[in-house]
Structure formats: structure tokens, C-alpha cells
Motif scaffolding. Structure first.
Motif, short mmCIF file in Angstrom:
data_model
loop_
_atom_site.label_atom_id
_atom_site.label_comp_id
_atom_site.label_asym_id
_atom_site.label_seq_id
_atom_site.Cartn_x
_atom_site.Cartn_y
_atom_site.Cartn_z
N SER A 73 0.88 -1.01 0.34
CA SER A 73 -0.32 -0.25 0.08
C SER A 73 0.67 1.35 0.18
O SER A 73 2.49 1.20 0.41
CB SER A 73 -1.07 -0.36 1.36
OG SER A 73 -2.00 -1.09 0.63
N ASP A 75 0.70 5.76 0.11
CA ASP A 75 0.55 6.84 0.20
C ASP A 75 0.76 8.55 0.01
O ASP A 75 2.43 7.39 0.15
CB ASP A 75 -1.08 7.37 1.55
CG ASP A 75 0.54 6.91 2.57
OD1 ASP A 75 1.33 5.64 2.67
OD2 ASP A 75 0.57 8.22 3.79
N HIS A 86 -4.81 13.44 0.11
CA HIS A 86 -3.98 12.95 0.63
C HIS A 86 -4.57 11.23 -0.83
O HIS A 86 -5.61 11.30 -0.15
CB HIS A 86 -3.97 12.79 1.71
CG HIS A 86 -3.45 11.07 2.56
ND1 HIS A 86 -1.44 11.46 3.06
CD2 HIS A 86 -4.01 9.81 2.85
CE1 HIS A 86 -1.36 10.32 3.04
NE2 HIS A 86 -2.64 8.97 3.54
N TYR A 87 -3.63 10.99 -1.11
CA TYR A 87 -3.80 9.87 -1.80
C TYR A 87 -3.47 8.44 -1.32
O TYR A 87 -2.11 7.94 -0.34
CB TYR A 87 -3.31 9.78 -3.44
CG TYR A 87 -3.45 10.53 -4.12
CD1 TYR A 87 -5.14 10.63 -4.88
CD2 TYR A 87 -3.95 11.81 -4.37
CE1 TYR A 87 -5.47 10.82 -6.18
CE2 TYR A 87 -4.49 12.76 -4.72
CZ TYR A 87 -5.57 12.73 -5.87
OH TYR A 87 -6.02 13.01 -6.86
N GLU A 88 -4.20 7.30 -0.68
CA GLU A 88 -4.06 6.27 -1.32
C GLU A 88 -4.13 5.17 -2.10
O GLU A 88 -5.36 4.96 -2.25
CB GLU A 88 -4.69 5.71 0.86
CG GLU A 88 -4.28 6.23 1.83
CD GLU A 88 -5.06 5.78 3.00
OE1 GLU A 88 -4.66 5.25 3.64
OE2 GLU A 88 -5.88 6.78 3.45
N ARG A 106 -8.40 3.44 -4.31
CA ARG A 106 -8.07 4.14 -3.96
C ARG A 106 -8.52 5.35 -3.42
O ARG A 106 -10.07 5.39 -3.63
CB ARG A 106 -8.04 4.77 -5.00
CG ARG A 106 -7.21 6.39 -5.41
CD ARG A 106 -7.33 7.36 -6.85
NE ARG A 106 -8.75 7.65 -6.66
CZ ARG A 106 -8.91 8.12 -7.97
NH1 ARG A 106 -8.03 8.14 -8.93
NH2 ARG A 106 -10.23 8.79 -8.79
#
Length: 204
Positions: A73, A75, A86-88, A106
Motif C-alpha cells: 500500500s 500513500d 492525501h492519496y492512498e 484508491r
């Protein structure tokens, strides 16, 4: 030449797909900071499962593919249209599927409000800290004056006496060791004055 088209429809499968799409789309509405949640399939050309119009930005494609390749994962933060996002990318393996063996969830969160709140709390902390330091400085300054002022007055009285002025008295204020010293100094001056007066009478 002939083209044969075969179609298959499963009502149960469609219900499951609709439920998954609804859950993904509703999760964002339950959390104020979350803007979008998507489930993507595919490596070269990612496709959103719950919203076909959403795509992976070209600048984010490397992170997306790294998530799939390394099965991890990832981020990161970015700024878009004045918002701090904030992207994960969350890796999700899929079992019992030959079409897509893995997917990526996402999550896009808007942290602009959180950063403003944090900044305001920091400013408030600095203001309180500064006010506390100023208060302590004034308190210490007043305390030091209350100690140094009687000593300076006592020193001035000693100077006056050394010049022959026996009428000089030091001001008595407060309730500490300096106060006691000032009182005793004044008593000593009274006795000295009396002795001096008696001596003058005898001389006359």
C-alpha cells in the motif's frame, strides 16, 4: 464467415456488484474528509469498478503500478486546485478470479481543513505560551524590584549617614529579611542620634 455472440446474465451477480458499488460510493459520504473511494482493476489501463468516469492520473500511474507490482500500500500528499489531498493506494488480492487477480482501492482525502485546524491550534499554543512567558517575566521583574528597591534605599541611607545626615531613615515595607534589616537599621540610627544629641549637650 459468421460471428456468434453468446451472452450470460446473472441477477445475483449483478446484485452483488451493485451492493459493492453502493458501499464504495457511500463510504465517502460518511466521512467528511474523504472525497472519493474507488476500486480499480488493470495494470496498464486501470478501470474503476464503481465509477467508469474516474481514472488514474498519469502522474500517479507509477505509484499505482508499484502498488500492484510490490503488493503493498502506498500513500502520498499532493496539492490540487488549492486543496491539500492525501492519496492512498491499497493493494487488494482477489481469489478465485481469472480475469483480475488483484485490485487497488484508491482513497482520496481532503486534509485542507485538518491542516487549517492544526495551524490554528499551533497559533493558539504559541499565543498562550508567549502570554505565559510574558506573565512570568513581569512577575519575576516585580519580585526582583521588591527585593532590590529596599536594598537600594538602605544603601542610600547609609550614604547619607556617611555624609553626616543622622536624620536619614530607610523606608520599611514588606515582610521579609530586608524589612527586618531596615527596621534594625532605623533603630540603630535612633540610638546613634540620641547618643549624638547627648554628646552635644555635654559639650555645651
Amino acid at each position: 464467415k459468421y460471428i456468434v455472440e453468446l451472452g450470460f446474465y446473472s441477477e445475483k451477480a449483478n446484485k452483488v456488484m451493485d451492493q459493492v458499488k453502493e458501499q464504495l460510493n457511500s463510504m465517502a459520504s460518511k466521512h467528511e474528509s474523504i472525497e472519493k473511494i474507488d476500486l480499480f482493476y488493470g495494470y496498464e489501463n486501470p478501470v474503476s469498478f464503481n465509477n467508469a468516469e474516474r481514472t488514474i492520473m498519469t502522474s500517479h500511474l507509477d505509484e499505482y503500478q508499484k502498488t500492484i507490482k510490490d503488493k503493498i500500500s502506498i500513500d502520498f500528499d499532493t496539492s490540487e486546485n488549492g486543496e491539500n489531498l492525501h492519496y492512498e493506494f491499497i493493494y487488494m488480492p482477489r481469489k478465485n478470479s481469472e480475469l483480475y487477480s488483484e485490485g487497488i482501492i484508491r482513497v482520496i482525502s481532503d486534509r485542507t481543513a485538518d491542516e487549517i485546524l492544526l495551524r490554528n491550534k499551533l497559533i493558539l499554543f504559541l499565543v498562550i505560551f508567549g502570554a505565559t512567558i510574558l506573565f512570568l517575566f513581569i512577575l519575576i521583574l516585580n519580585k526582583s524590584k521588591s527585593i532590590s528597591s529596599p536594598i537600594m534605599k538602605l544603601a542610600q541611607s547609609v550614604t547619607n549617614i556617611s555624609h553626616g545626615d543622622l536624620s536619614a531613615r530607610t523606608e520599611v515595607s514588606g515582610n521579609n529579611e530586608i524589612t527586618t534589616l531596615s527596621e534594625q537599621f532605623n533603630v540603630m540610627l535612633e540610638r546613634l542620634q540620641v547618643s549624638y544629641d547627648e554628646l552635644e549637650q555635654k559639650v555645651i
